[in-house]
Every structure is written in C-alpha cells, then in structure tokens.
Design a protein around this motif. Structure first.
Motif, PDB file in Angstrom:
ATOM      1  N   GLN A 298      -5.179   2.602  -0.497  1.00 49.71           N
ATOM      2  CA  GLN A 298      -4.485   1.492  -1.154  1.00 49.71           C
ATOM      3  C   GLN A 298      -4.607   0.195  -0.349  1.00 49.71           C
ATOM      4  O   GLN A 298      -4.684  -0.896  -0.934  1.00 49.71           O
TER       5      GLN A 298
ATOM      6  N   ALA B 158       0.826  -1.215   0.000  1.00 51.03           N
ATOM      7  CA  ALA B 158       0.000   0.000   0.000  1.00 51.03           C
ATOM      8  C   ALA B 158       0.857   1.260   0.000  1.00 51.03           C
ATOM      9  O   ALA B 158       0.538   2.238  -0.697  1.00 51.03           O
TER      10      ALA B 158
ATOM     11  N   ARG C 251       2.228   1.727  -3.507  1.00 47.62           N
ATOM     12  CA  ARG C 251       1.207   2.206  -4.439  1.00 47.62           C
ATOM     13  C   ARG C 251       0.816   3.655  -4.161  1.00 47.62           C
ATOM     14  O   ARG C 251       0.496   4.400  -5.086  1.00 47.62           O
ATOM     15  N   ALA C 252       0.843   4.028  -2.872  1.00 54.22           N
ATOM     16  CA  ALA C 252       0.505   5.410  -2.512  1.00 54.22           C
ATOM     17  C   ALA C 252       1.653   6.370  -2.803  1.00 54.22           C
ATOM     18  O   ALA C 252       1.449   7.591  -2.830  1.00 54.22           O
TER      19      ALA C 252
END
Length: 426
Positions: free
Chosen positions: A353, A338, A341-342
């Motif tokens: 995410q 996450a 992806r963030a």
C-alpha cells in the motif's frame, strides 16, 4: 487538510518534554498502539539533528492521533513513537534495530546518515528473509545517497526525501545563471553521502557549467572536526567565488562560521544551509549568498504553507526548536494511509500500500514511485535574506534571517531516472 486547534493538539498529546511512548496511553483507544522506532542520533555531535526529527515526527503523530488514530480491522489504533539512540554510529544503529525488533516494533524510521541507512537496509533484508513472521519496514526521511533507491533498493525500504542527485539538479538551476561564478570549491563529509554529492557536483558542473573551474575538492571526517579554520583558509585562498557542500548539522554550522571568520565572501550552495544554526552563524554576510534546497521552505508563497508553518511555531514556540520538515509530516500521513488501506500492520501488506501512497499536506503533494520506492515531490530553492524583505515573511530560529524562495521544481521536474532492480515479494 485542516489543522487541529492548538488546544486540541495539547489535549491530544504530551508536551514532548517528556516521552512520546506515553502518548498512546494518554489517549486511550480500542486496540494496542502501533509502535514506531526512531533510530537516530539523540546524543553526541549531531544530537540537535536527531531532536529536530523527534519534534517533527512527534508533531505528525499528534495530528494522526488527534483525529482518533488509524482505522484498522481491529479498530482505531494510535501511533506511538519510541526513541532509540544510535549515537551516530553504524554498529549502535544495528544494535538499536535488534532492540526495536525484540520489542515487537514493525516500523523503523531513520535518516540522518546514509551509511547508517545502508546498513539498516542490509540488516532488514536479511532479517525479513530469515524471520518472515517478524518482518519490519524501513521508512527513511533524510538519508539521501542515491544508491539507496538504486543499487541498494529494497522492497522493505521507502525514502521520503529527495536524493542527492535530485537536490543537486535543483541547485544547478541557480548555478547555471550565476554569471559571477568562475571558480567553485567542493567540500563534504567523508562518507557515502559526501562522496555522492561531490561526484554528482562534478558531473553536473561538467555538463551545465563547463566554464567553471573546480578550485578545490575536500572530504573531511564526519562529526569530528571542531576547528574548520584550516579548511576555510584553503577555501578563501583558492580564489573560489562559491562553495558547494552537502554538510549537515554541526559540520555545516562550524564550516560557515569559519568561512565568515576568515573573510570568505563567496556564495554557499548547500543542501541544508537553512537551519540548525547556519543562518545565525554567518549573519549579514549571508544575505544573497547562502543558497539552500529543500522539499519545502517556510516562505513558499502560499496561504496553505504559511498556515502550516504558523501551526508548527505555535506548537514549538522556542526559537531553537524551529526546524520543520514537511516531508516528515507526509511520511507519517503516508504510513497512516497505507496501514488503513492494508487493514492492519502486517509489513508486506503495508509495503504494497505504501507503493501507492499519495498524500497532500499544506498544499504539497507527494507520491511514492513503486519502481524504486523513491518519494516524488516538489523541491524549493531559497536564498538567505533579512526577515521582512519581500518574500521573507518568516525567519529561521529567531535569527532575523529567512530564505526567499527563488525557484520551485514540480515533482515531475525534480524526478530522475533510477537503476533499481528490486526483488519483489508479490
């Protein structure tokens, strides 16, 4: 996923005899480490559970850091675990939360005690609304009162363990087939989780085994009972063929020891009977009688699972350190995914995410359900047996006893509906 070699892990980390906060400095890195706050019982009657968590999360962090950390817009960043001892108390947990926030930590991890988790959810909700520039996320690995992802569900809280009703459903798979079960004794710890277990046990027994009589129902103070002989005597005298309990830590170990001492010969249907001293406490009397449900058990019959467990035992060779939680490894992998992806650690961006998290390790896949932030993963039910018998390649804590997997539920099979009405920020 392949596992780094033992030598690589040792190069990449400290031994955990010392402090994980030094881990990132030992690694180097292009940016400041991403700090995670572990708020847990690290002293007192449940210290063994807290230390087991520390080992598991530490090992998962070592794996991420051994591959260079987490890619972000600022460069690759290592993970760093900080210890905050809550002494098993709600007020102390809230104090530790304030300390973690004051230290600039954005990710809080806790799990042992649903009462603590509920208090943290409330405090984090209020803090994040009051101070949006210092928001934090709460990642829960073990607090399994269903209310936490139902009535109390929060955008800032993510649960990575199956909740109590999901675990009960898995146990009921075996209880439905237990032809010798005519009377059962329900016993649990007197707090939110213990109440939830007994409540759901009565509901599911009523639906699926209405022929079974509840021979007794008992709630006892959590972490304060040193002598369970009076409880065990009542269980034996009730004529029950089985006990169902959500007890964990020393409350479970002492209960099982007392039941053995008074000569109770029935089955134990448990949420946590697969480690932390319980198998050794009951010994031969537990063969075929102690049942445990978990997200994963060491004797899950796949090569990937065996390799994962052997890797853990190499990292932590002492028998007393043998309690591995695959869900905690998946939690750290989901967080790393996450953050990548963030592109960074801003909590709202990471939360969005995390709602899409989909991670696999040792053949076990877990996905986050965005609607209630309840992780969806398979469950396994095991029955205690001697190591070396078919299906029991690995024992627990050097006890000579392990758990033979007798039932596996897919993620879809373990899933349950929710009543979450989440206040969202997107």
């Amino acid at each position: 996923m392949t596992f780094p070699s033992r030598r690589a892990l040792l190069r990449a980390s400290l031994s955990l005899l010392g402090s994980l906060p030094l881990l990132a400095g030992a690694q180097g890195g292009s940016s400041a480490p991403i700090k995670l706050a572990l708020i847990e019982s690290l002293s007192g009657p449940f210290a063994n559970t807290g230390e087991a968590v520390f080992r598991n999360l530490g090992w998962a962090i070592e794996r991420v850091n051994a591959r260079g950390g987490v890619p972000t817009a600022q460069g690759r960043r290592l993970l760093q675990l900080e210890r905050f001892d809550n002494k098993g108390q709600v007020e102390e947990s809230l104090s530790m939360l304030r300390a973690a926030i004051d230290a600039g930590i954005q990710f809080v991890l806790q799990g042992n005690s649903s009462a603590v988790a509920a208090a943290l959810i409330d405090a984090i909700n209020k803090h994040n609304e009051r101070e949006p520039a210092r928001r934090v996320l709460f990642l829960n690995y073990s607090a399994v009162d269903p209310i936490l992802t139902n009535e109390l569900c929060s955008f800032w809280h993510f649960r990575f363990d199956a909740h109590a009703d999901m675990r009960m459903t898995a146990l009921m798979e075996l209880m439905r087939e237990d032809a010798q079960l005519g009377r059962i004794y329900l016993i649990g710890q007197d707090y939110s989780f213990g109440h939830a277990v007994l409540r759901e046990a009565k509901r599911q027994l009523g639906q699926q085994r209405p022929d079974v009589v509840i021979a007794g129902e008992e709630l006892h103070p959590i972490g304060r009972i040193k002598d369970f002989l009076p409880y065990a005597t009542k269980i034996r005298n009730s004529g029950a063929q089985a006990v169902l309990t959500g007890n964990w830590g020393n409350d479970l170990t002492l209960l099982i020891k007392a039941a053995r001492d008074v000569g109770f010969e029935g089955r134990f249907y448990t949420f946590y009977g697969n480690a932390l001293g319980a198998p050794a406490a009951i010994g031969e009397a537990g063969i075929g009688k102690v049942v445990a449900v978990a997200d994963w058990l060491p004797n899950v019959p796949t090569a990937e699972s065996a390799a994962f467990y052997k890797s853990f035992r190499e990292r932590f060779p002492r028998p007393q350190d043998d309690y591995v939680h695959l869900r905690m490894q998946l939690l750290i992998e989901a967080l790393a995914q996450a953050i990548e992806r963030a592109g960074g650690t801003e909590p709202r961006a990471v939360a969005l995410q995390l709602e899409r998290a989909d991670v696999t390790l040792a053949g076990q896949r877990g996905r986050m359900r965005a609607a209630d932030h309840q992780f969806q993963q398979p469950l396994a039910v095991g029955v205690m047996d001697r190591v070396g018998t078919p299906g029991v390649a690995f024992d627990v804590e050097g006890s000579g006893y392990g758990f033979r997997v007798v039932r596996q539920l897919s993620a879809d099979g373990a899933a349950m509906p929710h009543g979450c009405r989440m206040a969202r920020l997107d």
